[in-house]
Motif scaffolding. Structure first.
Motif, PDB file in Angstrom:
ATOM      1  N   ASP A 136       1.094  -1.401   0.346  1.00 31.45           N
ATOM      2  CA  ASP A 136       0.020  -0.632   0.142  1.00 31.45           C
ATOM      3  C   ASP A 136       1.050   1.731   0.126  1.00 31.45           C
ATOM      4  O   ASP A 136       1.285   1.742   1.238  1.00 31.45           O
ATOM      5  CB  ASP A 136      -0.344  -0.198   1.343  1.00 31.45           C
ATOM      6  N   LYS A 137       1.322   1.203  -1.053  1.00 29.05           N
ATOM      7  CA  LYS A 137       2.228   2.740  -1.529  1.00 29.05           C
ATOM      8  C   LYS A 137       2.397   4.187  -1.462  1.00 29.05           C
ATOM      9  O   LYS A 137       2.603   4.821  -0.206  1.00 29.05           O
ATOM     10  CB  LYS A 137       3.062   2.562  -2.624  1.00 29.05           C
ATOM     11  N   ASN A 138       0.838   4.208  -1.214  1.00 30.32           N
ATOM     12  CA  ASN A 138      -0.537   5.767  -0.395  1.00 30.32           C
ATOM     13  C   ASN A 138      -1.028   5.293   0.718  1.00 30.32           C
ATOM     14  O   ASN A 138      -1.660   6.794   0.835  1.00 30.32           O
ATOM     15  CB  ASN A 138      -1.659   6.192  -1.913  1.00 30.32           C
ATOM     16  N   GLY A 139      -0.894   4.337   1.109  1.00 34.34           N
ATOM     17  CA  GLY A 139      -1.404   4.347   2.293  1.00 34.34           C
ATOM     18  C   GLY A 139      -2.627   4.690   2.767  1.00 34.34           C
ATOM     19  O   GLY A 139      -2.908   5.353   3.644  1.00 34.34           O
ATOM     20  N   ASP A 140      -3.624   3.963   1.827  1.00 38.94           N
ATOM     21  CA  ASP A 140      -5.272   4.536   1.906  1.00 38.94           C
ATOM     22  C   ASP A 140      -5.778   2.861   2.883  1.00 38.94           C
ATOM     23  O   ASP A 140      -7.207   2.849   2.905  1.00 38.94           O
ATOM     24  CB  ASP A 140      -5.055   4.962   1.030  1.00 38.94           C
ATOM     25  N   GLY A 141      -4.757   2.436   3.149  1.00 38.77           N
ATOM     26  CA  GLY A 141      -5.631   1.242   3.086  1.00 38.77           C
ATOM     27  C   GLY A 141      -5.535   0.130   2.793  1.00 38.77           C
ATOM     28  O   GLY A 141      -6.339  -1.124   3.108  1.00 38.77           O
ATOM     29  N   PHE A 142      -5.752   0.437   1.337  1.00 38.91           N
ATOM     30  CA  PHE A 142      -6.440  -0.793   0.299  1.00 38.91           C
ATOM     31  C   PHE A 142      -5.242  -1.141  -0.476  1.00 38.91           C
ATOM     32  O   PHE A 142      -4.017   0.125  -0.395  1.00 38.91           O
ATOM     33  CB  PHE A 142      -7.369  -0.218  -0.474  1.00 38.91           C
TER      34      PHE A 142
END
Length: 344
Positions: free
Chosen positions: A226-232
C-alpha cells in the motif's frame, strides 16, 4: 548464481507463488548473495510450485505417474511402499474412507473430500513446524530464542539497527527482511518469556494458520504494497514496479495473468482495489482452492455411476488413482497412523 526463469516474472515483480512467501520474495529481490541463498532454502518448495504444476499437468492433462513419482521419489520410500501388502493397503484405505465420510452415508462428496485434503495440508504443515522447532531449539530447553533462530538460519546472531539504513542496496533489502522476521517473531510471542514455545513457534512459521496472527499478516502486506497509505491495494500497487515498455503493443503474458487474478480472484466486490480481507486471500496460500480442485478431479475420474460422489466400491475400483492423489497425500497417509488409526 540465481537466475530467474523467463518469462516467469519481470524486474521488481515476483510471481504469485513467490509473492505469497515473504522471505522468499525478499530473497529474490536480494540477488545472488549468501544471505539470499539462506532465505531461498526456507521456501524452496513454494518457489518450485510453478514448475511442479507444469510437470503435474502438462498441456492441462493430469499425470498420475508424476504423483506416484512424488511419493516414491527415493529408494527407501519405494521399499517401504512395497512392504505394505495389498490387503493391508486396502484395510488402511477403507479406514481413511470412513474418516473422510463425515455424515457416514457411505459416499464421499466434493465437500468431504475437500475438507479432508485441507486437514491433511494443515497436519503436515504442523508436523514440519514441530520438526523445525527441535532443530532450532539448540539448548533443548523447550523454547526457541531469537538468537537460536538466527544461529539456525545464518550460523551466527545478526543484529540490525532498526533506525539506520544501509548504503548497499542488497544489504538494506536483507536488513528490512530480517527486521520483518524479528517483528513477526515478537508478535507470535504471547507471554512474558521472550522465547517461543511450540505453539508460538508454529504461529511464527505459519501465521496464516493462527487466528491471532491474522491482523499482523494483513498489516505486513499493507506496509509492503500500500504505497499511498490509503489502507487498500490498487491494481497498480498490486503489480508493483511494472511499467509497460513504450515500444510494446501489449502487456507481457505474466502481467495479463496477474491482472486477471486481481479482477477475478481477489477483488470480490469489484471496486478496483483490495481491502484488508481481500488482500488476505492474495498473500495467504489458498489451500481451499487447491483442495476443491483435487476433489473435483477425483470425482470426475472415479465416479462410475455419475452421481457426483464416490462410494467405497468406486474408490477401491480406482485404488491406484486414489493413492496418487492429494486425498491420501500421494499414499503417504497409509504410512501415518494419524490418518488410518481408529481414533483421529
Amino acid at each position: 548464481a540465481l537466475e530467474a526463469p523467463q518469462p516467469a516474472w519481470a524486474p521488481g515483480r515476483l510471481p504469485p507463488h513467490v509473492s505469497r512467501c515473504p522471505r522468499l520474495a525478499g530473497a529474490m529481490r536480494l540477488g545472488p548473495g549468501p544471505a539470499a541463498l539462506g532465505l531461498l532454502l526456507l521456501c524452496a518448495a513454494a518457489a518450485g510450485a510453478g514448475k511442479a504444476e507444469e510437470l503435474h499437468y502438462p498441456q492441462g492433462e493430469h499425470r498420475g505417474d508424476y504423483d506416484r513419482d512424488t511419493l516414491l521419489g527415493v529408494q527407501e520410500e519405494v521399499d517401504e511402499y512395497v512392504k505394505l501388502g495389498h490387503e493391508e493397503q486396502e484395510k488402511r484405505l477403507r479406514s481413511i474412507i470412513k474418516k473422510i465420510d463425515l455424515d457416514s452415508d457411505g459416499f464421499l462428496t466434493e465437500s468431504e473430500l475437500s475438507s479432508w485434503i485441507q486437514m491433511s495440508f494443515k497436519h503436515y504443515a504442523m508436523q514440519e513446524a514441530k520438526q523445525q522447532f527441535v532443530e532450532y531449539d539448540k539448548n533443548n530447553d523447550g523454547s526457541v530464542t531469537w538468537d537460536e533462530y538466527n544461529i539456525q538460519m545464518y550460523d551466527h546472531v545478526i543484529d540490525f539497527d532498526e533506525n539506520t539504513a544501509l548504503d548497499d542496496a542488497e544489504e538494506e533489502s536483507f536488513r528490512q527482511l530480517h527486521l520483518k522476521d524479528k517483528k513477526r517473531f515478537e508478535k507470535a510471542n504471547q507471554d512474558a518469556d521472550p522465547a517461543l514455545n511450540l505453539e508460538e513457534f508454529i504461529a511464527f512459521e505459519h501465521p496464516e494458520e493462527v487466528y491471532y496472527m491474522t491482523e499482523f499478516v494483513i498489516q505486513e502486506a499493507l506496509e509492503e504494497h500500500d504505497k499511498n497509505g490509503d489502507g487498500f491495494v490498487s491494481l497498480e500497487e498490486f503489480l508493483g514496479d511494472y511499467r509497460r515498455d513504450p515500444t510494446a503493443n501489449e502487456d507481457p503474458e505474466w502481467i495479463l495473468v496477474e491482472k486477471d487474478r486481481f479482477v477475478n480472484d481477489y477483488d470480490k466486490d469489484n471496486d478496483g482495489r483490495l481491502d484488508p480481507q481481500e488482500l488476505l486471500s492474495w498473500v495467504v496460500p489458498n489451500n481451499q482452492g487447491i483442495a476443491q480442485e483435487e476433489a473435483l478431479h477425483l470425482i470426475d475420474e472415479m465416479d462410475l455411476d455419475g452421481d457426483k460422489k464416490l462410494s467405497e466400491e468406486e474408490i477401491l475400483e480406482n485404488q491406484d488413482l486414489f493413492l496418487t492423489s492429494e486425498a491420501t497425500d500421494y499414499g503417504r497417509q497409509l504410512h501415518d497412523d494419524y490418518f488410518y488409526h481408529d481414533e483421529l
